[in-house]
Design a protein around this motif. Structure first.
Motif, PDB file in Angstrom:
ATOM      1  N   ALA A 121       0.851  -1.199   0.000  1.00  0.00           N
ATOM      2  CA  ALA A 121       0.000   0.000   0.000  1.00  0.00           C
ATOM      3  C   ALA A 121       0.887   1.249   0.000  1.00  0.00           C
ATOM      4  N   ILE A 122       1.978   1.169   0.747  1.00  0.00           N
ATOM      5  CA  ILE A 122       2.901   2.308   0.802  1.00  0.00           C
ATOM      6  C   ILE A 122       3.677   2.400  -0.504  1.00  0.00           C
ATOM      7  N   GLY A 123       4.082   1.242  -1.010  1.00  0.00           N
ATOM      8  CA  GLY A 123       4.821   1.233  -2.272  1.00  0.00           C
ATOM      9  C   GLY A 123       4.008   1.849  -3.400  1.00  0.00           C
ATOM     10  N   ILE A 124       2.752   1.454  -3.483  1.00  0.00           N
ATOM     11  CA  ILE A 124       1.885   2.006  -4.529  1.00  0.00           C
ATOM     12  C   ILE A 124       1.737   3.518  -4.353  1.00  0.00           C
ATOM     13  N   ALA A 125       1.589   3.938  -3.120  1.00  0.00           N
ATOM     14  CA  ALA A 125       1.406   5.375  -2.880  1.00  0.00           C
ATOM     15  C   ALA A 125       2.652   6.149  -3.325  1.00  0.00           C
ATOM     16  N   LEU A 126       3.811   5.635  -2.988  1.00  0.00           N
ATOM     17  CA  LEU A 126       5.053   6.311  -3.381  1.00  0.00           C
ATOM     18  C   LEU A 126       5.198   6.302  -4.900  1.00  0.00           C
ATOM     19  N   TRP A 127       4.885   5.160  -5.471  1.00  0.00           N
ATOM     20  CA  TRP A 127       4.992   5.041  -6.930  1.00  0.00           C
ATOM     21  C   TRP A 127       4.064   6.047  -7.604  1.00  0.00           C
ATOM     22  N   ARG A 128       2.830   6.092  -7.084  1.00  0.00           N
ATOM     23  CA  ARG A 128       1.866   7.034  -7.668  1.00  0.00           C
ATOM     24  C   ARG A 128       2.347   8.468  -7.520  1.00  0.00           C
ATOM     25  N   GLU A 129       2.953   8.778  -6.404  1.00  0.00           N
ATOM     26  CA  GLU A 129       3.470  10.138  -6.226  1.00  0.00           C
ATOM     27  C   GLU A 129       4.444  10.481  -7.368  1.00  0.00           C
ATOM     28  N   THR A 130       5.318   9.528  -7.678  1.00  0.00           N
ATOM     29  CA  THR A 130       6.268   9.828  -8.765  1.00  0.00           C
ATOM     30  C   THR A 130       5.557   9.868 -10.118  1.00  0.00           C
TER      31      THR A 130
END
Lengths: 253, 253
Positions: A121-130
């Motif tokens: 969930a955190i990985g996706i959020a960070l990825w989406r931020e980029t």
DNA sequence: CGACGTGTTGAAGGAGCTCAATCTAAGTGG
DNA sequence: CCACTTAGATTGAGCTCCTTCAACACGTCG
């Protein structure tokens, strides 16, 4: 308030974080650092070790061409994660500088990497931020490549207002934008002189007012139409987009 | 050859994949799809379900502004993963179209997502792929914003040559570039007429030759100097950068 | 052969640049 | 409180790079 609270807020925009996720984010190792106006957060060519979460102040990314002219690539506002871009690569391909005195929470890249793969969930959020940063970059390219000075300038003002409102830092029609006209020019691929004329013309037509760093947009719809500003590229979840509220009453002076 | 072999090659550029990683990548569900010249792979505004790995042919990303002009945002060559950009977001903020008849391996986004978080080496490689795309986008912004027609055009030619050579698809000084001058114009924020004059002037000075889609660069260093082309922003690992080999002998005709 | 997409060339005009001067507001030191 | 300094904003005038419009050339393909 915990220093990383703005990071949580941002990540929750992009993905549902449960309690455990949030605790993990808050427990990221970090140190807050202050940067004074015009100082560098990241220098092009250096090997990145930390990513910074902008806690207060404004920052921007930039590149310098061989002929010495500068292109401002992006503007960052509090809550933005500055430098995931450079983080997972070998060396920084551009610089990040602050516009005003600013505070960052510096997080080791390895910690970001660990947490991203531990908790999807955190990985996706960070990825989406980029990815959203990338989307903004594409719009920026189109803005500079295919719109004239008046359109470009209007677009940028709308984008800044919109993003600031989404971040809870003002209303889209009334916000702080601590950029000189020279910096605006470098962001829009124009000269300071021409930016000045463009801004004055918007002012004279009653579309905007500027005093110091305060920007006021008196006719949002008109300015958005001129600048062809369609906020879809910011990918703000529908739930977060408040109905267009009336502008705050501006105190007469 | 396995259809996803080009994907493996690309991911290995960004991260060390062990045997198990590679097997997992090759076992990704996918179907190959052909697109004929000028057809759309992704339409702006649609909800993405698949990401495409470009197997053969050329593609580009684009946006249309309100006034109807087009900005080409990126050019894709075989091996590129097209549309991780849109994948993890709500809806496509730009379109992808093919320049020539092309073949894609279409992979469901969910499969990419699963594999990325199962195997961090793969996740990092995919993440880096999107970050490098972002880096190229930033350089593109700077190119359009701060270089004149001659510099922009030179820069683009160098970038295409360099990337094609790195992908094993020619030499940086001799490669196929199946773009019309109108498409080049939209990529560089110029008009077709002006692109034409610029290209002709490069030709007349003996820097380049064009015949159909074949581009030849006769003086790489000079062209790279004009275009301020510094390949660092492509983040090619040092190990993969061959020493500048002599140009292949071009057959006189 | 004719039609169409693409490339090439000319001429005129304009959006934005360059150079340079002046103005303004916010410090700063006395 | 005032003279002085300075960064930034504003304005003018002339120029140029690029655009616009329009015509024509060329090759491919039905």
């Amino acid at each position: 308030m915990h220093a990383l609270e703005p990071l949580i807020q941002k990540l929750k925009r992009w993905s549902d974080l449960d309690e455990a996720d949030q605790r993990l984010v808050l427990s990221l190792p970090h140190s807050t650092r202050r940067f004074s106006r015009a100082s560098y957060v990241v220098q092009e060519g250096t090997v990145p070790s930390h990513a910074g979460v902008l806690l207060s102040g404004f920052a921007f990314r930039q590149k310098i061409t061989a002929s010495g002219s500068r292109q401002v690539l992006a503007i960052h506002i509090p809550g933005d994660i500055v430098d995931l871009q450079n983080s997972f690569l070998d060396r920084a391909d551009h610089s990040v500088q602050v516009l005003t005195d600013s505070e960052f929470a510096m997080v080791p890249i390895s910690a970001f990497k660990d947490i991203a793969f531990q908790r999807p969930a955190i990985g996706i959020a960070l990825w989406r931020e980029t990815l959203v940063d990338g989307s903004i970059q594409r719009e920026w390219t189109a803005n500079v490549g295919r719109r004239n000075a008046r359109e470009r300038t209007s677009h940028l003002l709308c984008e800044c207002g919109y993003r600031l409102e989404m971040a809870g830092l003002g209303h889209r029609t009334r916000f702080q934008l601590p950029m000189t006209q020279e910096e605006l020019a470098d962001a829009l691929g124009l000269t300071p002189v021409h930016i000045n004329r463009t801004l004055m013309s918007l002012d004279r037509e009653g579309l905007t007012t500027r005093r110091r760093n305060l920007v006021q947009i008196h006719d949002w719809d008109a300015l958005a139409a001129i600048g062809d500003f369609e906020p879809g590229y910011l990918h703000i979840p529908a739930a977060l987009q408040p109905a267009l509220t009336a502008a705050p009453v501006s105190k007469a002076r």
